[in-house]
Design an enzyme around this catalytic site. Structure first.
Site, PDB file in Angstrom:
ATOM      1  N   SER A 211       0.807  -1.221   0.000  1.00  0.00           N
ATOM      2  CA  SER A 211       0.000   0.000   0.000  1.00  0.00           C
ATOM      3  C   SER A 211       0.840   1.272   0.000  1.00  0.00           C
ATOM      4  O   SER A 211       2.019   1.272   0.382  1.00  0.00           O
ATOM      5  CB  SER A 211      -0.915   0.003   1.226  1.00  0.00           C
ATOM      6  OG  SER A 211      -1.687  -1.169   1.246  1.00  0.00           O
TER       7      SER A 211
HETATM    8  C1  LIG Z   1      -3.581  -3.867  -0.567  1.00  0.00           C
HETATM    9  S1  LIG Z   1      -3.056  -5.482  -0.326  1.00  0.00           S
HETATM   10  C2  LIG Z   1      -2.484  -5.481   1.334  1.00  0.00           C
HETATM   11  C3  LIG Z   1      -1.351  -4.539   1.579  1.00  0.00           C
HETATM   12  C4  LIG Z   1      -0.533  -4.830   2.786  1.00  0.00           C
HETATM   13  N1  LIG Z   1      -1.251  -4.834   4.030  1.00  0.00           N
HETATM   14  C5  LIG Z   1       0.722  -3.991   2.903  1.00  0.00           C
HETATM   15  O1  LIG Z   1       1.486  -4.249   3.833  1.00  0.00           O
HETATM   16  O2  LIG Z   1       0.981  -3.089   2.084  1.00  0.00           O
HETATM   17  C6  LIG Z   1      -4.568  -6.366  -0.170  1.00  0.00           C
HETATM   18  C7  LIG Z   1      -4.417  -7.845   0.015  1.00  0.00           C
HETATM   19  O3  LIG Z   1      -5.670  -8.360   0.444  1.00  0.00           O
HETATM   20  C8  LIG Z   1      -5.731  -9.695   0.019  1.00  0.00           C
HETATM   21  N2  LIG Z   1      -7.102 -10.192   0.121  1.00  0.00           N
HETATM   22  C9  LIG Z   1      -8.155 -10.012  -0.710  1.00  0.00           C
HETATM   23  N3  LIG Z   1      -9.248 -10.647  -0.242  1.00  0.00           N
HETATM   24  C10 LIG Z   1      -8.892 -11.223   0.926  1.00  0.00           C
HETATM   25  C11 LIG Z   1      -9.567 -12.013   1.888  1.00  0.00           C
HETATM   26  N4  LIG Z   1     -10.846 -12.350   1.747  1.00  0.00           N
HETATM   27  N5  LIG Z   1      -8.867 -12.441   2.968  1.00  0.00           N
HETATM   28  C12 LIG Z   1      -7.560 -12.120   3.131  1.00  0.00           C
HETATM   29  N6  LIG Z   1      -6.870 -11.391   2.246  1.00  0.00           N
HETATM   30  C13 LIG Z   1      -7.523 -10.931   1.170  1.00  0.00           C
HETATM   31  C14 LIG Z   1      -5.163  -9.669  -1.383  1.00  0.00           C
HETATM   32  O4  LIG Z   1      -4.685 -10.947  -1.754  1.00  0.00           O
HETATM   33  C15 LIG Z   1      -4.049  -8.624  -1.233  1.00  0.00           C
HETATM   34  O5  LIG Z   1      -2.805  -9.237  -1.050  1.00  0.00           O
END
Ligand SMILES: C[S@@+](CC[C@H](N)C(=O)[O-])C[C@H]1O[C@@H](n2cnc3c(N)ncnc32)[C@H](O)[C@@H]1O
Length: 399
Positions: A73
């Site tokens: 992010s």
């Molecule tokens: C924006 S990224 C996370 C960024 C991260 N927290 C960082 O350190 O920058 C969003 C993540 O959410 C995950 N995601 C989407 N749906 C999800 C779910 N139902 N449960 C867990 N993770 C999920 C995606 O695979 C993706 O890797």
């Protein structure tokens, strides 16, 4: 990494932290210290150093349709959400959506007596997060591969849950796994806008403490949701409704070919002033509320509402917010108005303009809306409500 690159990474990290403090994204010295400490370049190894320390999202993965589904992010959003979370030493934190970087920052903030668990639905993401966290010295962050909709029961109860993927609802598991008095920070998509909202758990419901505009990739798995997107012009103009607005009528494809009416509100604002709160007010007060999207190149709607304009629709008519340069004001000022097409346009435009004026007179300069979330079946006080699969959002304006 060479000694020279390591030195450059330290300098770029310090500069990024200074920038985030100066622009107001970091307001807490402990958060600043965490940003100065965690080596972001190790979490985005494919990015050159200057990109790793730019205030920018780093895209990690797209799906087959080319839609972004995983990223590390943007630092300013991460900083704002950490500010909302207000993590204390000793806190037990659950992060939903892993990239590694935010988990490492939170591990700095929880200190040795706290803990961080991060869960991601995508095994590629969890494998990478586990590896880069270990590489950066944070191998005590617990990385779990699972659908975050169900939380991580083994580590519950948590003092804090930080969701880093766009959600449409508060999953029952999040409520169950958060201790009473604990906090959840979650990017929620409501009526076409995404806000990171920090809620405190108060007995049977959640009460908002702060909100900030943000954007994230969409949740997959059991919590995935959809928005109904309906074309209303041949040249790619659409209106969007939320899943819970199933019964709302939408106008026919071609309604924008009807002659255009226009009503001006007399409400003047700086171009830079966010319309987020106004749009939510309109969503709360206007039946048939939807969001109108058009590509920048589309001439039918003027000015082109690329990011989505507040709109109101019936089966054969549509009205939507627009603006024009404000008379006798500096160039950065616009007046808000409403465009309308179709037989109901006059009535729709009148109702929208009335609500723009009411918002301007009573809410524009106030503290903004507050949000409460109740579980299904709970007694919800009166007010504007959005019913979702698991719960009910109540949105109210002080006064
Ligand atoms: C924006 S990224 C996370 C960024 C991260 N927290 C960082 O350190 O920058 C969003 C993540 O959410 C995950 N995601 C989407 N749906 C999800 C779910 N139902 N449960 C867990 N993770 C999920 C995606 O695979 C993706 O890797």
């Amino acid at each position: 990494m060479s000694a020279r690159d390591a030195l450059q990474a330290d300098e770029l990290r310090a500069a990024l932290t200074r920038h985030l403090v100066a622009e107001g994204s970091i307001r807490d010295e402990r958060v600043a210290a965490a940003f100065r400490t965690v080596p972001r370049h190790l979490f985005v190894p494919q990015a050159p150093l200057h990109r790793a320390y730019a205030d920018d999202v780093v895209l990690m993965k797209r799906n087959d349709a080319g839609v972004a589904i995983s990223s590390v992010s943007q630092p300013s959003i991460v900083a704002l959400m950490l500010g909302q979370a207000a993590i204390q030493p000793g806190d037990r934190v659950l992060e939903i959506g892993s990239g590694g970087y935010n988990a490492a920052l939170m591990r700095e903030l929880t200190g040795p007596t706290g803990s961080v668990t991060t869960v991601d639905i995508d095994p590629e993401v969890t494998d990478r997060a586990r590896a880069v966290l270990a590489d950066a010295g944070y191998d005590d962050v617990r990385v779990v591969r699972a659908d975050g909709e169900f939380g991580v029961p083994a580590g519950a109860p948590y003092d804090l849950i930080v969701v880093t993927v766009t959600a449409w609802d508060i999953a029952p598991a999040w409520m169950d796994q958060l201790r009473i008095g604990g906090r959840i920070v979650v990017p929620l998509r409501l009526r076409g806008q995404t806000r990171s909202i920090a809620f405190d758990r108060v007995a049977d419901h959640l009460d908002s403490r702060s909100t900030t505009l943000c954007g994230f990739v969409s949740m997959q798995g059991a919590g995935a949701n959809y928005e109904r997107i309906v074309p209303i012009a041949k040249d790619e103009v659409y209106v969007g409704f939320d899943e819970d607005q199933e019964s709302e009528a939408h106008p026919y494809d071609g309604v924008l070919d009807e002659p255009r009416g226009q009503v001006w509100s007399g409400v003047v604002m700086n171009r830079e002033e966010p319309l987020l709160d106004l749009n939510l007010w309109l969503a709360a007060t206007l039946p048939g509320y939807c969001v109108l999207f058009a590509d920048q190149s589309v001439q039918t709607v003027a000015p082109s509402p690329r990011w989505g304009a507040a709109a109101m629709a019936t089966r054969d008519s549509v009205a939507y917010l627009t603006s024009c340069p404000a008379r006798r004001r500096p160039a950065s000022f616009v007046e808000l108005g409403v465009n309308g097409h179709g037989p109901d346009a006059r009535e729709l435009m009148r109702r929208m303009v009335d609500q723009v004026q009411i918002w301007d007179a009573h809410h524009r300069h106030g503290p903004g809306p507050t949000f409460q979330v109740y579980s299904k079946g709970a007694a919800v006080p009166d007010g504007f409500r959005i019913e979702r699969r698991h719960g009910c959002f109540r949105i109210s304006w002080p006064g």
